[in-house]
Design a protein around this motif. Sequence first.
Motif, PDB file in Angstrom:
ATOM      1  N   PHE A   1       3.943   9.256 -16.774  1.00 58.17           N
ATOM      2  CA  PHE A   1       3.204   9.802 -16.035  1.00 58.17           C
ATOM      3  C   PHE A   1       1.216   8.455 -15.707  1.00 58.17           C
ATOM      4  N   ARG A   2       1.667   7.906 -16.787  1.00 59.70           N
ATOM      5  CA  ARG A   2       0.145   7.254 -17.075  1.00 59.70           C
ATOM      6  C   ARG A   2       0.856   5.471 -16.538  1.00 59.70           C
ATOM      7  N   LEU A   3       1.738   5.951 -16.483  1.00 55.74           N
ATOM      8  CA  LEU A   3       2.339   4.554 -16.284  1.00 55.74           C
ATOM      9  C   LEU A   3       2.599   4.795 -14.179  1.00 55.74           C
ATOM     10  N   VAL A   4       3.082   5.918 -13.753  1.00 53.06           N
ATOM     11  CA  VAL A   4       2.748   5.362 -12.423  1.00 53.06           C
ATOM     12  C   VAL A   4       1.812   5.352 -12.008  1.00 53.06           C
ATOM     13  N   ILE A   5       0.078   5.533 -12.432  1.00 52.99           N
ATOM     14  CA  ILE A   5      -0.473   5.884 -12.467  1.00 52.99           C
ATOM     15  C   ILE A   5      -1.239   3.873 -12.093  1.00 52.99           C
TER      16      ILE A   5
ATOM     17  N   ALA B   1       9.380   2.250   5.297  1.00 48.82           N
ATOM     18  CA  ALA B   1       9.926   1.524   3.659  1.00 48.82           C
ATOM     19  C   ALA B   1       9.779   1.094   2.068  1.00 48.82           C
ATOM     20  N   GLY B   2       8.057   0.643   2.720  1.00 51.16           N
ATOM     21  CA  GLY B   2       6.848   1.090   1.212  1.00 51.16           C
ATOM     22  C   GLY B   2       7.358   2.478   0.912  1.00 51.16           C
ATOM     23  N   VAL B   3       7.012   3.419   1.670  1.00 49.24           N
ATOM     24  CA  VAL B   3       7.190   5.368   0.801  1.00 49.24           C
ATOM     25  C   VAL B   3       8.757   5.763   0.346  1.00 49.24           C
ATOM     26  N   GLY B   4       9.418   4.838   1.069  1.00 52.10           N
ATOM     27  CA  GLY B   4      10.742   4.556   0.781  1.00 52.10           C
ATOM     28  C   GLY B   4      11.528   4.282  -1.328  1.00 52.10           C
TER      29      GLY B   4
ATOM     30  N   THR C   1      -1.197  -1.324  -7.262  1.00 51.52           N
ATOM     31  CA  THR C   1      -0.211  -1.858  -6.016  1.00 51.52           C
ATOM     32  C   THR C   1      -1.871  -2.298  -4.743  1.00 51.52           C
ATOM     33  N   PHE C   2      -2.798  -1.444  -5.354  1.00 51.05           N
ATOM     34  CA  PHE C   2      -3.279  -0.809  -4.342  1.00 51.05           C
ATOM     35  C   PHE C   2      -4.613  -2.019  -4.152  1.00 51.05           C
ATOM     36  N   ALA C   3      -4.915  -2.477  -5.500  1.00 49.58           N
ATOM     37  CA  ALA C   3      -5.286  -4.093  -5.765  1.00 49.58           C
ATOM     38  C   ALA C   3      -4.869  -5.193  -5.406  1.00 49.58           C
TER      39      ALA C   3
ATOM     40  N   ASP D   1       1.006  -0.818  -0.340  1.00 54.52           N
ATOM     41  CA  ASP D   1       0.231  -0.018  -0.413  1.00 54.52           C
ATOM     42  C   ASP D   1       0.930   1.342  -0.135  1.00 54.52           C
ATOM     43  N   MET D   2       2.069   1.312   0.807  1.00 56.26           N
ATOM     44  CA  MET D   2       2.501   2.484   1.172  1.00 56.26           C
ATOM     45  C   MET D   2       3.939   2.690   0.079  1.00 56.26           C
ATOM     46  N   VAL D   3       4.419   1.682  -0.878  1.00 56.90           N
ATOM     47  CA  VAL D   3       4.923   1.891  -2.092  1.00 56.90           C
ATOM     48  C   VAL D   3       4.016   2.733  -3.074  1.00 56.90           C
ATOM     49  N   GLY D   4       2.476   2.465  -2.975  1.00 59.94           N
ATOM     50  CA  GLY D   4       1.461   2.738  -4.374  1.00 59.94           C
ATOM     51  C   GLY D   4       1.972   4.238  -3.923  1.00 59.94           C
TER      52      GLY D   4
END
Length: 403
Positions: free
Chosen positions: A156-160, A135-138, A166-168, A11-14
């Motif tokens: 930018f679209r790839l990031v979204i 760690a995930g945010v980093g 990641t949330f899914a 979740d935090m990676v997202g």
Amino acid sequence: MRALIAVVVIDMVGSGLYLPVSLLYFTKVAGISLATTGLCLSAAQLLTLPLPLLVGRLVDRFGSRAVVLCGLLLQASGFAGFLLVSEAVALFVAAGLAAVGQRTYWSSIFTLIADLASSADRDHAYAKSSAAQNAGVGVGALLAAALLAVGDESVFRLVIVLDAATFALSALVLWLRIPRRTHDSGPSSSAGRASVGGPLRDRPFLVLVAANTVFALCSGLLGLSLPVYVDHLLGKASWAVGVLLALNTAALALCQTVVVKRLAGRRRTRVMFVAGLGWAGWGVLMATMFAIPVEWVVVALFPVTILYTVAELLHAPASNALASELGPERERGRYMSTFQFSFALSGVVAPAFFTQLFSWQPVALWLIVCVAALAAGLAVVALESRLPAEAVGARSAESTPVG
């Protein structure tokens, strides 16, 4: 517990992916002005501010696992909706969906941690969660930086897309690896006090929430204030901002569980008081920076940031563990979501608090932070006699409480 840590990390990676590209995506790809983007995002967040009070009731009714799962799916849907945004109304709708999911998640995840950990192990469980978050945010921020180096609009679209994925994925891990538990809505077997009218009529608990709002404000000030502060004092030393924030994130990810292990058995209220002292000292030192030679400011900011980080390391696990022990078990969702309201409120107040005071008198800002943090710490200590001894004094299987 490992599955839950995996949920938090993914979740935090997202979140780490999204933060560096959010404004750029909506202005460069969606073609919406910066001012309109900021207004839509702020309005979406503001509308969800009362949501924790409702989420707490849902947690107590349906269980924390189900509500956390809904929060993750709502975030995935909101981020997927960003791909279709081309004007302000669509942005507000998608951002509102993501914001509802985010507020739902943060208002229920700490209850899920409390449900999965024993009373004696909750400080350590919250420490693991905090380390996983950072760690995930980093990781997400580093991944975003690598992708943005390409500089192409498709990135930018790839990031979204990765954000939504990641949330899914986090929701899928939760669904498959954390079993459903029968939710206890009957008489409490918890060590918490009997509740009359729920958390909103529990005066000692509300004092704790008020004090924690100050702590939450302090915990969000570093990332908000440091870029402006460094630019004001140093002008071109913007490189220091990234290094200092990276130092803070790395320390939180690597040292959180170690610090909690060393503090096993200490009174949670006293740990929070020491955190308040740390933030108070940080405020004083930030104020004194205006009186030292400019060439020493960058050097001085490193130990000052470490002091701030120590306060964060002390506060997060102790405060959440303390809140999870208050009130009967059947109302834990309401208690924890009300406690998380302090973070939501501080998130709304912090930008105006910082910008207005810094514009008026920068030194006064940091002195106010010092006084507020010290007062909040004293208020928590004063609550000790009004709170259950087993909630105040963390008792672990490996240590005995220190007086």
